[in-house]
Design an enzyme around this catalytic site. Structure first.
Site, PDB file in Angstrom:
ATOM      1  N   SER A   6      30.238 -17.992   5.908  1.00  0.00           N
ATOM      2  CA  SER A   6      29.431 -19.073   6.478  1.00  0.00           C
ATOM      3  C   SER A   6      29.327 -18.925   7.984  1.00  0.00           C
ATOM      4  CB  SER A   6      30.077 -20.434   6.222  1.00  0.00           C
ATOM      5  OG  SER A   6      30.209 -20.656   4.862  1.00  0.00           O
ATOM      6  N   HIS A  36      23.032 -19.995   3.639  1.00  0.00           N
ATOM      7  CA  HIS A  36      23.585 -18.935   2.787  1.00  0.00           C
ATOM      8  C   HIS A  36      22.483 -18.095   2.131  1.00  0.00           C
ATOM      9  CE1 HIS A  36      28.006 -20.001   2.462  1.00  0.00           C
ATOM     10  NE2 HIS A  36      27.509 -20.995   3.150  1.00  0.00           N
ATOM     11  N   HIS A  56      29.459 -19.935  -4.179  1.00  0.00           N
ATOM     12  CA  HIS A  56      30.795 -20.527  -4.223  1.00  0.00           C
ATOM     13  C   HIS A  56      30.995 -21.229  -5.566  1.00  0.00           C
ATOM     14  CE1 HIS A  56      29.831 -20.140   0.056  1.00  0.00           C
ATOM     15  NE2 HIS A  56      31.123 -20.102   0.267  1.00  0.00           N
ATOM     16  N   TYR A 107      32.183 -24.092  -6.050  1.00  0.00           N
ATOM     17  CA  TYR A 107      31.832 -25.521  -6.022  1.00  0.00           C
ATOM     18  C   TYR A 107      30.347 -25.769  -6.294  1.00  0.00           C
ATOM     19  CZ  TYR A 107      30.419 -24.482  -1.190  1.00  0.00           C
ATOM     20  OH  TYR A 107      29.834 -23.928  -0.081  1.00  0.00           O
ATOM     21  N   GLU A 108      29.546 -24.711  -6.263  1.00  0.00           N
ATOM     22  CA  GLU A 108      28.123 -24.894  -6.559  1.00  0.00           C
ATOM     23  C   GLU A 108      27.882 -25.074  -8.053  1.00  0.00           C
ATOM     24  OE1 GLU A 108      25.358 -22.363  -4.074  1.00  0.00           O
ATOM     25  OE2 GLU A 108      27.282 -21.508  -3.476  1.00  0.00           O
ATOM     26  N   ALA A 113      34.480 -18.407   6.778  1.00  0.00           N
ATOM     27  CA  ALA A 113      34.839 -19.449   7.740  1.00  0.00           C
ATOM     28  C   ALA A 113      35.985 -20.220   7.097  1.00  0.00           C
ATOM     29  CB  ALA A 113      33.652 -20.370   7.978  1.00  0.00           C
ATOM     30  N   MET A 133      36.995 -21.937   0.967  1.00  0.00           N
ATOM     31  CA  MET A 133      36.454 -22.156  -0.384  1.00  0.00           C
ATOM     32  C   MET A 133      35.904 -20.870  -0.988  1.00  0.00           C
ATOM     33  SD  MET A 133      34.482 -25.702   0.526  1.00  0.00           S
ATOM     34  CE  MET A 133      35.237 -26.946   1.600  1.00  0.00           C
ATOM     35  N   SER A 134      36.407 -19.732  -0.539  1.00  0.00           N
ATOM     36  CA  SER A 134      35.880 -18.460  -1.062  1.00  0.00           C
ATOM     37  C   SER A 134      36.959 -17.380  -0.984  1.00  0.00           C
ATOM     38  CB  SER A 134      34.672 -18.029  -0.210  1.00  0.00           C
ATOM     39  OG  SER A 134      35.093 -17.695   1.096  1.00  0.00           O
ATOM     40  N   ASN A 147      37.433 -24.495  12.432  1.00  0.00           N
ATOM     41  CA  ASN A 147      37.910 -25.835  12.812  1.00  0.00           C
ATOM     42  C   ASN A 147      39.398 -25.894  12.497  1.00  0.00           C
ATOM     43  OD1 ASN A 147      36.608 -25.821   9.902  1.00  0.00           O
ATOM     44  ND2 ASN A 147      38.243 -27.338   9.840  1.00  0.00           N
ATOM     45  N   HIS A 200      30.066 -29.475   8.186  1.00  0.00           N
ATOM     46  CA  HIS A 200      29.572 -28.112   7.975  1.00  0.00           C
ATOM     47  C   HIS A 200      28.951 -27.567   9.269  1.00  0.00           C
ATOM     48  CE1 HIS A 200      28.279 -24.660   5.740  1.00  0.00           C
ATOM     49  NE2 HIS A 200      27.011 -24.857   6.063  1.00  0.00           N
TER      50      HIS A 200
HETATM   51  N1  HPA Z   1      38.613 -26.527   4.734  1.00  0.00           N
HETATM   52  C1  HPA Z   1      38.087 -25.787   3.738  1.00  0.00           C
HETATM   53  N2  HPA Z   1      37.150 -24.877   3.908  1.00  0.00           N
HETATM   54  C2  HPA Z   1      36.687 -24.691   5.155  1.00  0.00           C
HETATM   55  C3  HPA Z   1      37.181 -25.419   6.244  1.00  0.00           C
HETATM   56  C4  HPA Z   1      38.212 -26.390   6.028  1.00  0.00           C
HETATM   57  O1  HPA Z   1      38.703 -27.072   6.941  1.00  0.00           O
HETATM   58  N3  HPA Z   1      36.516 -24.991   7.336  1.00  0.00           N
HETATM   59  C5  HPA Z   1      35.658 -24.022   6.920  1.00  0.00           C
HETATM   60  N4  HPA Z   1      35.767 -23.832   5.594  1.00  0.00           N
END
Ligand code: HPA
Length: 279
Positions: A31, A62, A84, A86-87, A114, A212-213, A236, A248
């Site tokens: 991402s 994406h 992903h 979650y999709e 990310a 998440m990947s 972050n 996001h």
């Molecule tokens: N949590 C989960 N997935 C993420 C995060 C997070 O803080 N930042 C970027 N992808």
């Protein structure tokens, strides 16, 4: 034939009808990191939508395609955009692209993402070399009848992230003056971000970053005998570590901050991997 394998082979046939390019290194851009694709000397682009049955992402930013080309002379296939779990895709679809790139000929898989920083010494915009992962919060992509053509039923996962590839990335970071953190990446399903209590738990369990990947792709790649490595862009600090709610948009902003270092690190590492692999 096993339905998962059949779908993979159909996708492979579809790719081969379009291009006979044989990559050495496969790169997945996480991402916010999609701009890196501009660094590639492009030979051919293949939108995922042109591959029958291939999972196409629904997440903004994406937009999906394979980019075939060269990085400093190394033949690569690069995924701009990934799907992903979650999709809503079955986990076998989530790892199909990684498997497909191995079938195309890639011996090395370079995963990027990310991630939220869990380690309290991390900062937004840091890059982190993935040394190991925590897989048990995501569904295992190898569940179901084993695909013997790809690998064994019970693959070893004690060295998922290839030690020599890690060394190449570490050395490159030093040479390029790129500040590189190292740590353990944990994959959670998302799509909601974690709670502060989730993050405290992840820290106790030994995670340095969450996302998440990546982990499921690394497992599928390792199952097939691909040499795997990974770098996270810490977009972050994870939930509860700052006063700011997570978004996001923040992911894209931090990736932009890290973009130059990320590009140098990937380009110079891939250059060495190409040479190293040829011996
Ligand atoms: N949590 C989960 N997935 C993420 C995060 C997070 O803080 N930042 C970027 N992808």
């Amino acid at each position: 034939m096993n339905a998962v394998y059949e779908k993979l082979m159909n996708c492979y046939q579809c790719v081969r009808e379009k291009t006979d390019f044989v990559p050495e290194v496969a790169i997945v851009l996480g991402s916010g990191l999609g701009d890196y694709a501009k660094q590639i000397q492009v030979a051919y682009e293949l939108p995922y939508s042109e591959i029958e049955g291939f999972p196409v992402s629904t997440v903004p930013g994406h937009a999906g395609k394979f980019i075939f080309g060269f990085i400093e002379g190394t033949p690569v296939v690069c995924m701009k955009g990934r799907v992903h779990y979650y999709e809503g895709y079955p986990i076998t679809d989530v790892v199909l692209p990684a498997r497909l790139m191995k079938l195309m000929g890639a011996k090395i898989l370079f995963l990027t993402n990310a991630a939220g920083g869990v380690n309290t010494t991390f900062h937004a915009g840091d890059l982190m070399l993935i040394r190991d992962h925590i897989a048990c919060f995501a569904p295992n992509p190898l569940i179901g009848p084993n695909i013997d053509e790809l690998g064994v039923r019970f693959p070893d996962m004690s060295r998922v992230y290839d030690a020599e590839l890690q060394e190449i990335i570490r050395d490159t970071a030093r040479e390029q003056d790129v500040y590189l953190q190292e740590g353990v990446y944990a994959q959670l399903t998302g799509p909601s971000f974690e709670s502060p209590a989730d993050i405290r738990m992840m820290r106790v369990l030994g995670a340095d970053a969450v996302g998440m990947s990546t982990v499921v792709e690394a497992i599928a790649a390792n199952h097939m005998g691909m040499r795997t490595c990974g770098v996270s862009c810490i977009s972050n600090l994870a939930a509860g570590m700052t006063q700011k709610p997570l978004s996001h948009e923040e992911v894209q902003e931090a990736a932009d901050m890290a973009a130059k270092d990320f590009a140098r690190l990937v380009t110079e590492s891939v250059k060495k991997m190409g040479k190293w692999h040829k011996g």
